[in-house]
Design a protein around this motif. Structure first.
Motif, short mmCIF file in Angstrom:
data_model
loop_
_atom_site.label_atom_id
_atom_site.label_comp_id
_atom_site.label_asym_id
_atom_site.label_seq_id
_atom_site.Cartn_x
_atom_site.Cartn_y
_atom_site.Cartn_z
N ALA A 278 -11.25 -43.85 11.43
CA ALA A 278 -10.78 -45.23 11.30
C ALA A 278 -11.23 -46.07 12.49
O ALA A 278 -11.63 -47.23 12.34
N ARG A 281 -14.82 -46.97 12.08
CA ARG A 281 -15.07 -47.98 11.05
C ARG A 281 -14.52 -49.35 11.45
O ARG A 281 -15.04 -50.38 11.05
N LEU A 282 -13.42 -49.35 12.22
CA LEU A 282 -12.71 -50.59 12.51
C LEU A 282 -12.86 -51.08 13.94
O LEU A 282 -12.68 -52.27 14.20
N GLN A 431 -14.38 -50.18 -0.87
CA GLN A 431 -14.43 -49.69 0.52
C GLN A 431 -13.76 -50.62 1.53
O GLN A 431 -14.37 -51.03 2.52
N ASN A 433 -11.17 -51.28 4.72
CA ASN A 433 -10.72 -50.42 5.81
C ASN A 433 -9.26 -50.72 6.20
O ASN A 433 -8.70 -50.04 7.05
N GLY A 461 -8.31 -45.12 7.02
CA GLY A 461 -8.20 -46.56 7.24
C GLY A 461 -6.77 -46.88 7.60
O GLY A 461 -5.92 -46.01 7.73
#
Length: 602
Positions: A278, A281-282, A431, A433, A461
């Protein structure tokens, strides 16, 4: 125990489907029966036949002479011009029904916020449902048959209903039949479980937890149930033993057998790996609510909300209807602009919301399910690290309970539960997040809820959930907050803490987002302290406020540091989480003491 009613060789069928074939069973005094099964397998039809509301095609239902049966169906038939008061207690004088403790309990538990003289036609669907339930519970029945009684009830209402039903009769009298997907409610109230499947009704001893154990044993021994369903049941059992402290204090099944069954079941979620993914991705900035407030037409909905949402955070939001939960979700998603303070979204944040309206399906109503998913991405990655797996949309559909024959069904012809699952699938395949789930359990049976929980276990996420389904909330989130008095309050003690706060301060419960502010809770007319005792208490209150503020700042700093920590340092991350948990427990203890002293000083 005396026999109340029974069914012999029941047969029921529709033009295209046989629902029951040769079903025989009985209900005795003291029975508290939960009825579970997949949507469409006949749970409501079974209860309707037993309650005399539906005739079987063959077979018969017999009821002992003098036995009365009260029924709550999924749709109410209350006249629009009837008032709330007349619907519940009729035209009798107040002194007659007001002296009945059961009626007073029902009115307090279900209708305290409704106008006694309001016409039924002016109420919302949820309010009508509560009036219909109150009307039923105010009566004197030997048997209650309740079809989805927790629909439109919040967490408090569900907790009240469970307690009411447990106290309503002596242990060896009365009988209860319940159709519900609320697994916490089933486990809290029921002592027997009937599973409806494959044209039969299979009985199990105990509530939901005991039923899951016995079902796993049945599936293992018979080896005839598909592997997917068995694995989900075993994972569900692991959650019941490991993840729900309230249940482990009063297990309803053999602990040794349960431990043996789950010995090779891994932890529900690999939290460290999921959080690491996570963060990747974030980044460390997700959504920050900074002194955020919202007011409409001069009415303050939220105020001074301070919430820094972390990557990989899994949070449940509680609050009574109208408290501001939807407004809070709107601030997070960007659909609502704050009227004070500000909301900061990270650059890589992609928010998706599973709403109650299912708007995502509107463009696809005339398309078969297969066509809908064929236009989406070809693969989707679930999980993190060594547990990551690539799934096609078709495999995801299978995990969500869609049979191959259903892939050719137009979306408009799907059941409510199937539409709900397809809606979630479309959102996940886009998709996001950051995922917001607003009452995601509507129209889903217990098996499908377990399948969705399994899917969310491997979703990397940030997850925010609003749900009245207590089991689902505890199962998929790691922490809970409550919207109270216009602010946001952390609940280290989870839903139990929320219920305690609501019971102690029903009008304006809890502190706002800035710990240390006073609340608007109703106070006694006279102080319980005076003189030296009062001065001592005032000093302790001031000290507690400073302590709570200091700890809250330390917790916020520690949570922010998690994002910058080496995500491969599992030991270090675990130690930091232990420190945070310990500080949160200390805050909870200090706040409880603050409330106690504040009531004495008021």
């Amino acid at each position: 125990m005396a026999h109340l009613l029974g069914a012999e060789a029941l047969h029921l069928e529709y033009p295209t489907k046989v629902v029951f074939e040769g079903v025989s069973l009985g209900v005795d005094e003291g029975d508290r029966i939960g009825i579970v099964g997949r949507n469409g397998d006949g749970k409501s039809s079974l209860m309707a036949m037993l309650a005399g509301r539906r005739e079987p095609d063959s077979g018969r239902v017999t009821v002992r002479g003098g036995v009365t049966i009260g029924v709550l169906e999924q749709t109410d038939v209350l006249p629009d011009d009837l008032t709330v008061g007349r619907a519940v207690v009729g035209d009798g004088p107040e002194h007659e029904w007001a002296r009945d403790p059961r009626i007073r309990d029902v009115l307090s538990g279900l209708l305290s916020d409704l106008d006694w003289d309001a016409a039924i036609g002016t109420l919302s669907g949820g309010q009508r449902r509560r009036v219909a339930l109150a009307q039923l519970l105010a009566g004197d029945w030997d048997v209650l048959a309740l079809d989805e009684p927790t629909n439109h009830l919040d967490v408090e209402g569900i907790s009240w209903l469970a307690e009411h039903l447990k106290r309503r009769w002596a242990a060896s009298s009365g009988a209860l039949m319940i159709v519900t997907h609320d697994r916490w409610f089933l486990d809290e109230v029921c002592t027997k479980t009937w599973e409806v499947h494959d044209r039969i009704v299979e009985p199990f001893d105990g509530g939901y937890a005991a039923y899951i154990l016995q079902r796993v044993e049945r599936d293992r021994q018979a080896a005839t149930i598909e592997a997917r369903r068995q694995n989900l049941a075993r994972k569900e059992l692991a959650w019941l033993r490991r993840g729900a402290p309230a249940r482990t204090t009063k297990p309803k099944f053999r602990i040794d057998a349960a431990n043996e069954l789950i010995a090779d079941v891994p932890e529900i979620r690999d939290r460290v790996s999921l959080q690491s993914l996570a963060v990747a991705r974030l980044g460390k900035d997700v959504v920050d609510l900074l002194d955020a407030g919202v007011a409409y037409d001069g009415r303050e909905i939220l105020r001074d909300v301070e919430w820094r949402i972390a990557p990989g955070e899994r949070t449940g939001i509680l609050g009574v209807n109208g408290a501001g939960k939807s407004t809070l979700l709107g601030l997070v998603s960007g659909a609502v602009e704050p009227t004070s303070g500000r909301v900061k979204h990270g650059k890589t944040v992609k928010v998706a919301t599973l709403t109650q309206r299912m708007d995502e399906l509107d463009p696809h109503l005339n398309e078969p399910v297969r066509v809908v998913v064929s236009g989406l991405r070809t693969t989707y990655t679930f999980g993190a690290g060594s547990k990551a797996q690539e799934l096609t949309p078709g495999q995801l559909l299978e995990r969500m309970g869609f049979a191959s024959a259903q892939l050719s069904t137009p979306v408009k012809d799907l059941s409510g539960g199937q539409k709900r699952r397809l809606q979630l699938l479309l959102i996940l395949l886009d998709q996001p997040n950051v995922l917001i789930l607003d009452e995601p359990t509507n129209d889903l049976d217990t098996d499908m809820l377990a399948a969705i929980e399994d899917l969310l276990d491997s979703w990397a996420g940030t997850l925010i959930v609003v749900s009245h389904d207590r089991y689902f909330m505890e199962r998929v989130t790691d922490q809970q907050y409550a919207v109270m008095g216009g602010g946001l309050r952390h609940l280290p003690g989870g839903i139990e803490e929320y219920l305690r706060l609501r019971a102690a301060h029903p009008q304006a419960t809890g502190a706002t987002a800035r710990v240390g502010q006073t609340t608007d809770a109703a106070a006694p007319s006279a102080s319980a302290l005076s003189g030296a005792d009062r001065r001592t208490a005032e000093k302790e209150v001031t000290s507690l406020e400073r302590r709570i503020k200091k700890l809250s700042d330390q917790i916020a700093t520690a949570r922010a540091a998690l994002a910058d920590h080496d995500q491969n340092d599992y030991v270090g991350l675990g130690e930091q989480m232990q420190r945070i948990t310990a500080m949160e427990a200390e805050v909870s203890e200090a706040e409880d003491r603050w409330f106690e002293l504040s009531e004495q000083l008021a």
